[in-house]
Scaffold this motif. Sequence first.
Motif, PDB file in Angstrom:
ATOM      1  N   GLN A   1       0.846  -1.198   0.000  1.00 33.62           N
ATOM      2  CA  GLN A   1       0.000   0.000   0.000  1.00 33.62           C
ATOM      3  C   GLN A   1       0.881   1.248   0.000  1.00 33.62           C
ATOM      4  OE1 GLN A   1      -2.470   1.821  -0.718  1.00 33.62           O
ATOM      5  NE2 GLN A   1      -4.058   1.111   0.677  1.00 33.62           N
ATOM      6  N   TYR A   2       0.392   2.318  -0.581  1.00 37.81           N
ATOM      7  CA  TYR A   2       1.037   3.628  -0.457  1.00 37.81           C
ATOM      8  C   TYR A   2      -0.067   4.666  -0.566  1.00 37.81           C
ATOM      9  CZ  TYR A   2       4.546   7.268  -0.709  1.00 37.81           C
ATOM     10  OH  TYR A   2       5.322   8.362  -0.431  1.00 37.81           O
ATOM     11  N   VAL A   3       0.015   5.687   0.271  1.00 33.43           N
ATOM     12  CA  VAL A   3      -1.071   6.661   0.363  1.00 33.43           C
ATOM     13  C   VAL A   3      -0.532   8.050   0.056  1.00 33.43           C
ATOM     14  CG1 VAL A   3      -2.812   7.637   1.926  1.00 33.43           C
ATOM     15  CG2 VAL A   3      -2.174   5.215   2.134  1.00 33.43           C
ATOM     16  N   ALA A   4      -1.031   8.686  -1.006  1.00 34.09           N
ATOM     17  CA  ALA A   4      -0.645  10.065  -1.359  1.00 34.09           C
ATOM     18  C   ALA A   4      -1.631  10.613  -2.383  1.00 34.09           C
ATOM     19  CB  ALA A   4       0.775  10.103  -1.946  1.00 34.09           C
TER      20      ALA A   4
ATOM     21  N   ASP B   1       7.322   5.438  -8.914  1.00 37.19           N
ATOM     22  CA  ASP B   1       7.807   4.084  -8.625  1.00 37.19           C
ATOM     23  C   ASP B   1       6.844   3.333  -7.701  1.00 37.19           C
ATOM     24  OD1 ASP B   1       8.530   5.586  -6.322  1.00 37.19           O
ATOM     25  OD2 ASP B   1      10.114   4.150  -5.850  1.00 37.19           O
ATOM     26  N   ARG B   2       6.113   4.072  -6.832  1.00 39.18           N
ATOM     27  CA  ARG B   2       5.121   3.411  -5.956  1.00 39.18           C
ATOM     28  C   ARG B   2       3.919   2.953  -6.776  1.00 39.18           C
ATOM     29  NH1 ARG B   2       6.983   0.707  -2.764  1.00 39.18           N
ATOM     30  NH2 ARG B   2       8.573   0.960  -4.296  1.00 39.18           N
ATOM     31  N   TRP B   3       3.512   3.801  -7.738  1.00 41.27           N
ATOM     32  CA  TRP B   3       2.423   3.411  -8.647  1.00 41.27           C
ATOM     33  C   TRP B   3       2.802   2.106  -9.362  1.00 41.27           C
ATOM     34  CZ3 TRP B   3      -2.528   4.639 -10.229  1.00 41.27           C
ATOM     35  CH2 TRP B   3      -2.944   4.052 -11.436  1.00 41.27           C
TER      36      TRP B   3
ATOM     37  N   ALA C   1       5.022  -0.149  -8.622  1.00 38.99           N
ATOM     38  CA  ALA C   1       5.174  -1.308  -7.727  1.00 38.99           C
ATOM     39  C   ALA C   1       3.807  -1.845  -7.301  1.00 38.99           C
ATOM     40  CB  ALA C   1       5.992  -0.917  -6.492  1.00 38.99           C
ATOM     41  N   ILE C   2       2.872  -0.974  -6.981  1.00 39.28           N
ATOM     42  CA  ILE C   2       1.545  -1.435  -6.539  1.00 39.28           C
ATOM     43  C   ILE C   2       0.811  -2.132  -7.679  1.00 39.28           C
ATOM     44  CG2 ILE C   2      -0.746  -0.662  -5.763  1.00 39.28           C
ATOM     45  CD1 ILE C   2       0.665   1.348  -3.949  1.00 39.28           C
ATOM     46  N   ILE C   3       0.878  -1.554  -8.870  1.00 39.60           N
ATOM     47  CA  ILE C   3       0.212  -2.195 -10.015  1.00 39.60           C
ATOM     48  C   ILE C   3       0.844  -3.580 -10.266  1.00 39.60           C
ATOM     49  CG2 ILE C   3      -0.236  -2.042 -12.519  1.00 39.60           C
ATOM     50  CD1 ILE C   3      -1.935  -0.077 -10.788  1.00 39.60           C
ATOM     51  N   ALA C   4       2.171  -3.651 -10.173  1.00 39.37           N
ATOM     52  CA  ALA C   4       2.865  -4.923 -10.442  1.00 39.37           C
ATOM     53  C   ALA C   4       2.539  -5.972  -9.380  1.00 39.37           C
ATOM     54  CB  ALA C   4       4.370  -4.686 -10.514  1.00 39.37           C
ATOM     55  N   ILE C   5       2.691  -5.597  -8.100  1.00 37.03           N
ATOM     56  CA  ILE C   5       2.554  -6.596  -7.022  1.00 37.03           C
ATOM     57  C   ILE C   5       1.084  -6.929  -6.766  1.00 37.03           C
ATOM     58  CG2 ILE C   5       2.964  -7.029  -4.559  1.00 37.03           C
ATOM     59  CD1 ILE C   5       5.477  -5.143  -4.869  1.00 37.03           C
ATOM     60  N   ASN C   6       0.234  -5.893  -6.695  1.00 33.71           N
ATOM     61  CA  ASN C   6      -1.164  -6.116  -6.292  1.00 33.71           C
ATOM     62  C   ASN C   6      -2.035  -6.614  -7.441  1.00 33.71           C
ATOM     63  OD1 ASN C   6       0.016  -4.681  -4.178  1.00 33.71           O
ATOM     64  ND2 ASN C   6      -1.821  -3.502  -3.731  1.00 33.71           N
ATOM     65  N   MET C   7      -1.648  -6.314  -8.682  1.00 36.55           N
ATOM     66  CA  MET C   7      -2.517  -6.698  -9.803  1.00 36.55           C
ATOM     67  C   MET C   7      -1.833  -7.634 -10.804  1.00 36.55           C
ATOM     68  SD  MET C   7      -4.629  -4.265 -12.451  1.00 36.55           S
ATOM     69  CE  MET C   7      -3.256  -3.920 -13.535  1.00 36.55           C
ATOM     70  N   SER C   8      -0.718  -7.179 -11.401  1.00 40.78           N
ATOM     71  CA  SER C   8      -0.135  -7.972 -12.496  1.00 40.78           C
ATOM     72  C   SER C   8       0.353  -9.334 -12.029  1.00 40.78           C
ATOM     73  CB  SER C   8       1.008  -7.188 -13.155  1.00 40.78           C
ATOM     74  OG  SER C   8       0.516  -5.979 -13.673  1.00 40.78           O
TER      75      SER C   8
ATOM     76  N   TYR D   1      -6.622   9.280  -2.023  1.00 46.09           N
ATOM     77  CA  TYR D   1      -5.185   9.091  -1.741  1.00 46.09           C
ATOM     78  C   TYR D   1      -4.696   7.649  -1.951  1.00 46.09           C
ATOM     79  CZ  TYR D   1      -6.707  13.338   0.593  1.00 46.09           C
ATOM     80  OH  TYR D   1      -7.321  14.529   0.872  1.00 46.09           O
ATOM     81  N   LYS D   2      -5.582   6.773  -2.460  1.00 48.05           N
ATOM     82  CA  LYS D   2      -5.157   5.379  -2.663  1.00 48.05           C
ATOM     83  C   LYS D   2      -5.326   5.010  -4.145  1.00 48.05           C
ATOM     84  CE  LYS D   2      -6.042   3.934   2.083  1.00 48.05           C
ATOM     85  NZ  LYS D   2      -6.734   3.030   3.020  1.00 48.05           N
ATOM     86  N   SER D   3      -4.888   5.916  -5.042  1.00 44.71           N
ATOM     87  CA  SER D   3      -5.166   5.729  -6.473  1.00 44.71           C
ATOM     88  C   SER D   3      -4.622   4.408  -7.004  1.00 44.71           C
ATOM     89  CB  SER D   3      -4.584   6.896  -7.286  1.00 44.71           C
ATOM     90  OG  SER D   3      -3.217   7.074  -6.996  1.00 44.71           O
ATOM     91  N   ALA D   4      -3.367   4.110  -6.717  1.00 49.83           N
ATOM     92  CA  ALA D   4      -2.768   2.890  -7.279  1.00 49.83           C
ATOM     93  C   ALA D   4      -3.443   1.652  -6.702  1.00 49.83           C
ATOM     94  CB  ALA D   4      -1.270   2.867  -6.988  1.00 49.83           C
ATOM     95  N   TYR D   5      -3.671   1.671  -5.394  1.00 51.62           N
ATOM     96  CA  TYR D   5      -4.259   0.507  -4.712  1.00 51.62           C
ATOM     97  C   TYR D   5      -5.676   0.237  -5.223  1.00 51.62           C
ATOM     98  CZ  TYR D   5      -5.338  -2.601  -0.755  1.00 51.62           C
ATOM     99  OH  TYR D   5      -5.693  -3.680   0.027  1.00 51.62           O
ATOM    100  N   VAL D   6      -6.485   1.293  -5.296  1.00 52.91           N
ATOM    101  CA  VAL D   6      -7.879   1.144  -5.746  1.00 52.91           C
ATOM    102  C   VAL D   6      -7.901   0.686  -7.209  1.00 52.91           C
ATOM    103  CG1 VAL D   6     -10.009   2.422  -6.233  1.00 52.91           C
ATOM    104  CG2 VAL D   6      -8.810   2.754  -4.046  1.00 52.91           C
ATOM    105  N   THR D   7      -7.025   1.253  -8.022  1.00 52.15           N
ATOM    106  CA  THR D   7      -6.937   0.846  -9.429  1.00 52.15           C
ATOM    107  C   THR D   7      -6.558  -0.630  -9.538  1.00 52.15           C
ATOM    108  OG1 THR D   7      -6.268   3.083 -10.049  1.00 52.15           O
ATOM    109  CG2 THR D   7      -5.759   1.333 -11.623  1.00 52.15           C
ATOM    110  N   ALA D   8      -5.538  -1.026  -8.794  1.00 53.90           N
ATOM    111  CA  ALA D   8      -5.074  -2.419  -8.854  1.00 53.90           C
ATOM    112  C   ALA D   8      -6.164  -3.380  -8.384  1.00 53.90           C
ATOM    113  CB  ALA D   8      -3.815  -2.586  -7.994  1.00 53.90           C
TER     114      ALA D   8
END
Length: 260
Positions: free
Chosen positions: A94-97, A105-107, A109-116, A151-158
């Motif tokens: 998770q990363y919050v911003a 790089d956080r975007w 990483a989250i897309i790679a680990i949480n989704m791909s 603030y959780k764009s990458a996480y919610v997207t993934a």
Amino acid sequence: MSQSPLKSRTAIVTGSNSGIGLGIARSLAAAGADVVLNSFTDDAGDHALAASLGTEFGVNVRYIKADMSRPEECRALVEQAGGCDILVNNAGIQYVAKIEEFPQDRWDAIIAINMSSAFHCTAAALPGLYARGWGRVINVASAHGLTASPYKSAYVTAKHGVVGLTKVTALEAAGQGVTCNAICPGYVLTPIIEKQIPEQMKTHNMDRETVIKQVMLERQPSGEFATTEQIGGVATFLCSSAADQITGTTISVDGGWTAL
Ligand code: NAD
């Protein structure tokens, strides 16, 4: 029902040296499954954890290091495990911003680990599941796979992506004895959440208890965290014959969050 309904099944659980993944691994092992634990580390503690789980439940438990941010390691995990009957795609960060301040790089990483990683592991596991004529793919998504928070764009997207992948996997696998579903937990008190508490205390100028009650569990009408044991129980249910016709759907374990 047999005490070991999953005897002779092998489960790979990604990101399972702590938190929800470990809870799921424990529940599957308790139901008789052999288990492959995974994370990106390769510490003595990781292998000791596998050994102690094996002893506790009388099943074969191995630890295989694989970094879920790397497609080739996702696929190698399934290969090194010798395939599986049950794949649980659970690894996540998770990363919050704010979007405009979100580090690239956080975007990534989250897309790679949480989704791909769920895509790559599923792609590697499916041929074996089809060949056996039985299989379970369980994706650990989130309430954030169904709804959003700022603030959780990458996480919610993934997590929304994981819910989409769940539906496609279910459709492609339909009629072959293989199901795919997503579990959508609300807040579960694991290291990923523990890490957010001090950050939220600072942001909101609140003490720990107030952050838990007023910021985190404010979204969760039950006012209680879900537990790793409960998520494990749902995953094990999804592996039972009662769940043979449950596929392509999401199961919320969120104390009513997504009913609001
Ligand atoms: P956690 O931090 O305890 O567990 C995350 C696991 O992923 C750990 O085992 C970690 O080692 C592993 N991991 C992280 N990066 C990895 C990588 N590159 N390669 C391999 N493994 C990696 O957190 P958790 O709460 O148990 O989270 C597990 C899953 O549940 C995540 O997908 C998370 O998004 C999801 N989830 C958690 C909550 C919650 O409230 N805790 C709610 C909804 C969904």
